[in-house]
Write an enzyme that holds these catalytic residues in place. Sequence first.
Site, PDB file in Angstrom:
ATOM      1  CD  GLU A 143       4.428 -21.525  11.472  1.00 52.48           C
ATOM      2  OE1 GLU A 143       4.027 -22.020  12.141  1.00 52.48           O
ATOM      3  OE2 GLU A 143       2.769 -20.833  10.465  1.00 52.48           O
TER       4      GLU A 143
ATOM      5  CD  GLU B   4      -2.937  -1.339   2.818  1.00 53.94           C
ATOM      6  OE1 GLU B   4      -2.964  -0.761   3.278  1.00 53.94           O
ATOM      7  OE2 GLU B   4      -4.176  -1.865   2.293  1.00 53.94           O
TER       8      GLU B   4
END
Length: 313
Positions: free
Chosen positions: A128, A97
């Site tokens: 992960e 963004e």
Amino acid sequence: MTAAEAAAAASNLRATLETLTTEAFRPDLAEIDKLPTLALARTMNAEDATVPPAVAAQLPRIADAIDALTPRMARGGRLVYAGAGTAGRLGVLDASECPPTFNTDPATVVGLIAGGPTALTRAVEGAEDSAELARADLDALSLGPEDTLIGISASGRTPYAVGAVEHARALGALTIGLACNTGSPLAAAAHHRIEVVVGPELLTGSTRLKAGTAQKLVLNLISTITMIRLGKTYGNLMVDLRSTNDKLRARAHRIVALATGAPDEEIEAALTATGGEVKHAILVLLGGVDAPEAARLLTAAHGHLRAALTHTR
């Protein structure tokens, strides 16, 4: 790893999860599936309302982290987020963004998620759990001392996030650990620790809920305030936005209008002369200079519009 070692590791992980606030079971919510939809929505909304106060408790630490990373970015350093699952997706979201909102180079704010782009939409098995993968991802970016790495993990124990912080720190980068449990290994590994304790989730262990909301709020604070400090705004106007579509072009016009009060035809002329650059157009109109001079003044002021305006009067 042998079968016995794997079983022992799994047992240890189960024991660890039982100690984490974010994984705790709420007996008072054990029958929420029996509630009418409106009552269930009210219950969930009430849980969400506890997140902003938890973030507020960490504001001094958040501000310290911003004040530490901003000078590095002003010198050309990058802001890099690293996380797995929801935490990684939130980092990628915040990074993505920044270019349309603040006209940053896409390489300036970077989001890394364990498992790469595929992990944005589906789980990548084992990603992960790999600190080695985090180190490889950071080495691919050639992370250095002017950069800032924010490791994000609700539990504060995710190996990818912890490994990223540890490796970034070893490379001389500034490091920030964002977790939702106190005393987390992630925070302990970082220069700046931000631990937003939101408590057990509505759905046991579903940390995309309150923990995810808390992480999103903190990332909003960090990226937005950093960009304000870097001169990407004029007051509360996004003067560095990138006009890449009709909506953003209309927003650019409106921002110039709010900043200058100039007539529409003058605003359009200024935007045309400056190639659609909002900040430059405002300087043309308020400073009474032409487009090349506006560009020169902004370069000299390191992109800070207020500073540039002082040299036109």
